[in-house]
Design an enzyme around this catalytic site. Sequence first.
Site, PDB file in Angstrom:
ATOM      1  N   SER B  47       0.899  -1.159   0.104  1.00  0.00           N
ATOM      2  CA  SER B  47      -0.198   0.190  -0.300  1.00  0.00           C
ATOM      3  C   SER B  47       0.794   1.041   0.356  1.00  0.00           C
ATOM      4  O   SER B  47       1.639   0.848   0.509  1.00  0.00           O
ATOM      5  CB  SER B  47      -0.767   0.117   1.519  1.00  0.00           C
ATOM      6  N   GLU B  48       0.436   2.506  -1.166  1.00  0.00           N
ATOM      7  CA  GLU B  48       1.498   3.718  -1.345  1.00  0.00           C
ATOM      8  C   GLU B  48       2.071   4.614   0.549  1.00  0.00           C
ATOM      9  O   GLU B  48       2.767   4.961   0.250  1.00  0.00           O
ATOM     10  CB  GLU B  48       0.598   3.955  -1.944  1.00  0.00           C
TER      11      GLU B  48
END
Lengths: 229, 229, 225, 225
Positions: B47-48
């Site tokens: 996830s960013e």
Amino acid sequence: MTPLSRRQIAWRAAQDLPDGAYVNLGIGLPTLVSDYIPEGREVVFHSENGVLGLGPAPAPGEEDPDLINAGRGLVTIVPGGAIVHHNDAFLIIRGGHLDYSLLGAFQVSAAGDLANWATDDPTFPPGLGGAMDLAVGAKEVRVLIEHTTKDGRPRLVARCTYPLTAARCVKRIYTNLAVLDVTEAGFVVREMVAGLDAPALQRLTDAPLAFAPDCGVLKAPPLGERARG
Amino acid sequence: MTPLSRRQIAWRAAQDLPDGAYVNLGIGLPTLVSDYIPEGREVVFHSENGVLGLGPAPAPGEEDPDLINAGRGLVTIVPGGAIVHHNDAFLIIRGGHLDYSLLGAFQVSAAGDLANWATDDPTFPPGLGGAMDLAVGAKEVRVLIEHTTKDGRPRLVARCTYPLTAARCVKRIYTNLAVLDVTEAGFVVREMVAGLDAPALQRLTDAPLAFAPDCGVLKAPPLGERARG
Amino acid sequence: MIDKRVASLAEAVADVKDGSTVLCSGFGSVGEPVELIEALHAQGARDLVIVANNAGLGDTGLARLIGSGRVRKIICSFPRTADPHCFDEAYRAGKIELELVPQGTLSERIRAGGAGITAFYTRVSAGTDIAKGKEVRLFNGEPHVLEEAIRGDFAFIRAESADRWGNLVYRRAARNFNPVMACAAEVTVAQVARIVELGSIDPDHVHTPGIFVDRVVVVPRSPRA
Amino acid sequence: MIDKRVASLAEAVADVKDGSTVLCSGFGSVGEPVELIEALHAQGARDLVIVANNAGLGDTGLARLIGSGRVRKIICSFPRTADPHCFDEAYRAGKIELELVPQGTLSERIRAGGAGITAFYTRVSAGTDIAKGKEVRLFNGEPHVLEEAIRGDFAFIRAESADRWGNLVYRRAARNFNPVMACAAEVTVAQVARIVELGSIDPDHVHTPGIFVDRVVVVPRSPRA
């Protein structure tokens, strides 16, 4: 006239580091500085290989082979110390996060140019290490250096003859004979050892010297080679 | 003809992720994918915001307010997971370390152009997030998307009319009606839902469709909204 | 002695001047130094440039600062979070300037500011509207955009624990922009849930070394909802 | 199932081809994957380009590789370590090409290679012999040098412990170039002192996530001298 020993040069440079300073110690003479911080001050030493909070050399039997300084000497890490990877170690250097960088040098010019990575001997492989990064990145660069070469030639010069590490970066110089600032007008002597006079120091220096009005005596306590050094 | 639900689209995309893949899940539809990895495969979700090893939504009472995904939904972290800071999260994205980036989209063109950050409504503040980074950085970009807008306009188009996120980046598209590859020759349909024929799918698509010789049936098991979803 | 603790939020933000650039960490509300931003609101500085991933949600923190008209410009990647009505209203009314930056480019520009890297070339955004007006250059035949470093006058960050030297440890995804922004400001202010003894953090586990941190103020975590 | 463990050093380096670029971590011998480099020597690949901070010391690791004439070029910051006779002899005889890079620039170029940053501008080395032939550009009136990313075909790194996903933890200053180089190669091979159970490393304490690591081979630490 008694020149300072290498450890005494390191001692003298240590006295000028204020409480709370973040300081990188370059290879050679500068790595001795961490032994001489005055009682009561907290100075955080940084090493280019990713150590913040470099402590003194370990007591015998307490060596940690994974804890070394920039000169590959075994060190300790103090409470409050931190490890970072190489890229963050140089983010710290290049990003202006160090208050002082203490470096060794072959030559320093009256304009503050620094030469400490290559000589004029083509068969001697040059070595940069982190010197160029430190010279450009730290808020203030100070040099610890013998005033002359072993054969008596000046290391403080009008113009560097060796290749530059960085131009106009050095602000203060600690030698075995004197403490000098690099100003817009060139070298200004702040302290010199007892028994030396201005003409004598000038003869050992290849650039005009000015003397501070309050020029003092450069002195350091007797310092033996430490057993743990 | 029964279009896939949003969860079924996510399920279908999940089936194509091989064991050992590192995959980023974009906001919206893609974040559902982690619920549907086939038994026995280890797929690592990124996830960013700096989570590697994103797990399913937490069971009630086990929520950790510091563990969220890119869509700000509460998640878990699996054994083997790791946290990195934002810059390293995007080093992973931009540096080509992700095998797949699964993204939502407003439009995808037959050349693989992606538009997913701004519409043509000037009063609607646009939002980039990490989409441009993901579209350029991942080894393969796949899009999960409803085949048409709510009012029936095609989202798979000859040319994007919305501003581009990146050109020529999308390789595969999962819709509620079909699975398509983006090839040098444009869209190629790999699967479509039962009860739909080629002309019908073409009418819902604003670019010429080719059909793979082995074009199959797009199907997914019934999937309720999970209590924990 | 190095002691970066300050006694109150008000003291921690007292010297933020009108027109300052403030880096504000967080991804949504996770890792957001919301109490520091609230203290800045109370302090009254105006004409601010805010660098953050989002533009606030609900009515607290960044949202309040924007809603009160204190923010001249925001540099962010994703202003549209849940309930961004303060930003939306200001944006629609033309009262706030928006510089939209891809999230990774935003993070990288901030890191560059902290790392003494003045500018860099990235493929991200090349060929899009976001690259308009920026220098584009080919490397290996591919267009790259030149992006310049961002630095803040202040960085507001948030951590789980700190010692008096300012060494910080984060928890889970609350790490996000905090270590990056901590490096890139003249003054970095950290709100932390608790202070721990100097030496109690394993040097191998320090996330942000104290060299990046100027002030630490304790704001206990509210009980988990 | 993800399992990056390989059974032997020989297997770990078997596919290094002649002419490969190999990033070799370490600062002096600390953090140096010396057994991997020895295995590469035994494997026989020639015409190598090595990227490392130093150029080997004594007769093992990099020094042996250079002494045996396997290294066409070395990109490093400081070839002069204690007893660098293998490098010295090769250098004086003109048998090895040396690209000397400031240490921070070396690290930053490798990071750029891992981070998808194609090139960057730095003040470091501007105005010196090292910048000769490089593009120089003014930012804020100061000269900056354009530096390009470095990537390896392989990265050889060394860590204290790993799980089967390749998550790595380092010890003290043995971290150095390892996390940086791990990011910047097509194939990253880690020699580690021991394997730990998946899930036994706190996610907040992972230094190099497994996404950067392709192979893990166990080489127990020799007893401390």
